[in-house]
Structures are given as C-alpha cells and as structure tokens.
Design a protein around this motif. Structure first.
Motif, PDB file in Angstrom:
ATOM      1  N   ALA A 178       0.855  -1.193   0.000  1.00 25.97           N
ATOM      2  CA  ALA A 178       0.000   0.000   0.000  1.00 25.97           C
ATOM      3  C   ALA A 178       0.887   1.238   0.000  1.00 25.97           C
ATOM      4  CB  ALA A 178      -0.915   0.002   1.208  1.00 25.97           C
ATOM      5  N   ARG A 179       0.415   2.268  -0.687  1.00 29.61           N
ATOM      6  CA  ARG A 179       1.138   3.530  -0.767  1.00 29.61           C
ATOM      7  C   ARG A 179       0.175   4.692  -0.567  1.00 29.61           C
ATOM      8  NH1 ARG A 179       4.789   2.245  -6.126  1.00 29.61           N
ATOM      9  NH2 ARG A 179       5.605   0.275  -5.330  1.00 29.61           N
ATOM     10  N   LEU A 180       0.626   5.660   0.196  1.00 23.83           N
ATOM     11  CA  LEU A 180      -0.100   6.910   0.369  1.00 23.83           C
ATOM     12  C   LEU A 180       0.567   7.930  -0.547  1.00 23.83           C
ATOM     13  CD1 LEU A 180      -2.321   8.461   1.908  1.00 23.83           C
ATOM     14  CD2 LEU A 180      -0.548   9.093   3.563  1.00 23.83           C
ATOM     15  N   LEU A 181      -0.171   8.415  -1.546  1.00 21.04           N
ATOM     16  CA  LEU A 181       0.361   9.358  -2.525  1.00 21.04           C
ATOM     17  C   LEU A 181      -0.124  10.769  -2.220  1.00 21.04           C
ATOM     18  CD1 LEU A 181      -0.086   6.527  -4.083  1.00 21.04           C
ATOM     19  CD2 LEU A 181       0.205   7.895  -6.111  1.00 21.04           C
ATOM     20  N   ARG A 182       0.733  11.748  -2.494  1.00 29.62           N
ATOM     21  CA  ARG A 182       0.341  13.159  -2.424  1.00 29.62           C
ATOM     22  C   ARG A 182       0.791  13.791  -3.723  1.00 29.62           C
ATOM     23  NH1 ARG A 182       0.056  17.058   1.564  1.00 29.62           N
ATOM     24  NH2 ARG A 182      -1.640  16.286   2.712  1.00 29.62           N
ATOM     25  N   HIS A 241       2.534   1.347 -11.655  1.00 34.48           N
ATOM     26  CA  HIS A 241       1.815   1.913 -12.798  1.00 34.48           C
ATOM     27  C   HIS A 241       0.992   3.120 -12.367  1.00 34.48           C
ATOM     28  CE1 HIS A 241       2.735  -0.843 -16.082  1.00 34.48           C
ATOM     29  NE2 HIS A 241       2.612  -1.834 -15.227  1.00 34.48           N
ATOM     30  N   LEU A 242       0.345   3.038 -11.193  1.00 30.09           N
ATOM     31  CA  LEU A 242      -0.463   4.157 -10.722  1.00 30.09           C
ATOM     32  C   LEU A 242       0.416   5.374 -10.435  1.00 30.09           C
ATOM     33  CD1 LEU A 242      -3.313   5.140 -10.007  1.00 30.09           C
ATOM     34  CD2 LEU A 242      -2.801   4.520  -7.628  1.00 30.09           C
ATOM     35  N   VAL A 243       1.566   5.161  -9.812  1.00 33.49           N
ATOM     36  CA  VAL A 243       2.471   6.284  -9.528  1.00 33.49           C
ATOM     37  C   VAL A 243       2.943   6.923 -10.840  1.00 33.49           C
ATOM     38  CG1 VAL A 243       4.715   6.927  -8.557  1.00 33.49           C
ATOM     39  CG2 VAL A 243       3.178   5.431  -7.262  1.00 33.49           C
ATOM     40  N   ALA A 244       3.276   6.104 -11.829  1.00 30.14           N
ATOM     41  CA  ALA A 244       3.698   6.634 -13.131  1.00 30.14           C
ATOM     42  C   ALA A 244       2.560   7.429 -13.770  1.00 30.14           C
ATOM     43  CB  ALA A 244       4.156   5.500 -14.048  1.00 30.14           C
ATOM     44  N   TRP A 245       1.336   6.903 -13.700  1.00 30.52           N
ATOM     45  CA  TRP A 245       0.187   7.626 -14.231  1.00 30.52           C
ATOM     46  C   TRP A 245       0.000   8.941 -13.475  1.00 30.52           C
ATOM     47  CZ3 TRP A 245      -4.044   9.870 -12.283  1.00 30.52           C
ATOM     48  CH2 TRP A 245      -4.974  10.333 -13.196  1.00 30.52           C
ATOM     49  N   ALA A 246       0.140   8.920 -12.146  1.00 31.12           N
ATOM     50  CA  ALA A 246      -0.064  10.114 -11.320  1.00 31.12           C
ATOM     51  C   ALA A 246       0.886  11.236 -11.726  1.00 31.12           C
ATOM     52  CB  ALA A 246       0.114   9.767  -9.839  1.00 31.12           C
ATOM     53  N   ARG A 247       2.061  10.899 -12.196  1.00 33.44           N
ATOM     54  CA  ARG A 247       3.026  11.919 -12.630  1.00 33.44           C
ATOM     55  C   ARG A 247       2.571  12.646 -13.896  1.00 33.44           C
ATOM     56  NH1 ARG A 247       7.206   7.930 -10.717  1.00 33.44           N
ATOM     57  NH2 ARG A 247       7.911   8.867  -8.759  1.00 33.44           N
ATOM     58  N   ALA A 283     -10.163  10.946 -12.624  1.00 33.21           N
ATOM     59  CA  ALA A 283      -9.295  10.185 -13.522  1.00 33.21           C
ATOM     60  C   ALA A 283      -8.427   9.198 -12.738  1.00 33.21           C
ATOM     61  CB  ALA A 283      -8.426  11.128 -14.345  1.00 33.21           C
ATOM     62  N   LEU A 284      -7.912   9.615 -11.570  1.00 35.72           N
ATOM     63  CA  LEU A 284      -7.122   8.695 -10.749  1.00 35.72           C
ATOM     64  C   LEU A 284      -8.000   7.549 -10.261  1.00 35.72           C
ATOM     65  CD1 LEU A 284      -4.300   9.424  -8.337  1.00 35.72           C
ATOM     66  CD2 LEU A 284      -6.107   7.891  -7.600  1.00 35.72           C
ATOM     67  N   HIS A 285      -9.234   7.863  -9.902  1.00 40.79           N
ATOM     68  CA  HIS A 285     -10.182   6.819  -9.481  1.00 40.79           C
ATOM     69  C   HIS A 285     -10.366   5.782 -10.589  1.00 40.79           C
ATOM     70  CE1 HIS A 285     -14.303   5.172  -9.079  1.00 40.79           C
ATOM     71  NE2 HIS A 285     -13.944   5.067  -7.812  1.00 40.79           N
ATOM     72  N   ARG A 286     -10.572   6.244 -11.811  1.00 44.23           N
ATOM     73  CA  ARG A 286     -10.743   5.325 -12.951  1.00 44.23           C
ATOM     74  C   ARG A 286      -9.496   4.475 -13.171  1.00 44.23           C
ATOM     75  NH1 ARG A 286     -13.255   9.781 -15.120  1.00 44.23           N
ATOM     76  NH2 ARG A 286     -11.402  10.371 -16.313  1.00 44.23           N
ATOM     77  N   GLU A 287      -8.313   5.110 -13.092  1.00 47.99           N
ATOM     78  CA  GLU A 287      -7.069   4.379 -13.330  1.00 47.99           C
ATOM     79  C   GLU A 287      -6.830   3.340 -12.239  1.00 47.99           C
ATOM     80  OE1 GLU A 287      -3.604   3.349 -15.474  1.00 47.99           O
ATOM     81  OE2 GLU A 287      -5.460   4.360 -16.011  1.00 47.99           O
TER      82      GLU A 287
END
Length: 95
Positions: free
Chosen positions: A7-11, A59-65, A24-28
């Motif tokens: 698990a990761r907490l992203l900001r 993948h989510l972190v890469a998308w978040a960028r 969009a993050l929810h969908r991804e």
C-alpha cells in the motif's frame, strides 16, 4: 498463502484540482484493480491511498506523474502505508 498487498499513500501537487484529476485517478486505480481511496485536500493537492500488487502500484504512480490532460503535475510523493480495510476504490470528501 497470498502475501498482503503493498500500500502507498500518494500526495500529488500542482494544478490538480478542478481539472478532473481525482476522477481520472479513481478510474485508473479501478482499472488496475487497486483498493483504496482518493480525495482533494484543502491545500490544493490530491491525496490517495492505494493497495494492491507492487507492479500495479508502480503503474499508478507513473500515471499520477502525468495525470489527465488538463492537469499540471509538479510533484508526486509517496510513502508506504497500511492497506485500507475496505475492498474497492472510492472517492472521499475533501480533507
């Protein structure tokens, strides 16, 4: 026996509110099969807790960028976290 999910907490900081970033993050995250939540923060950032396989989290972190087209992402920070108690990925109220 299956290991517990990572698990990761992203900001996420930048121009990330009012541009569809949270949705969009929810969908991804849902597409990647992750559990957790995403919310806007009163300081203008977006925060998300995501749990699942390490590869999906990467993948989510890469998308978040990148974010959605109208966003301007200046910074994505993350730290290890405890997985959420609930399955599925949902939106939470602004904190």
């Amino acid at each position: 026996m299956t290991p517990p999910p990572d698990a990761r907490l992203l900001r996420i900081r930048g121009h990330v509110q009012g541009v569809g970033y949270r949705n969009a993050l929810h969908r991804e995250a849902t597409r990647l099969g992750l559990s957790g939540w995403v919310r806007n923060r009163s300081d203008g950032s977006v925060e998300a807790l995501a749990a699942g396989p390490a590869e999906a989290l990467d993948h989510l972190v890469a998308w978040a960028r990148r974010g959605p087209p109208a966003a301007r992402v200046d910074e994505v920070g993350w730290e290890a976290a405890e997985p959420p108690a609930d399955a599925g990925f949902h939106r939470e109220a602004t904190l």
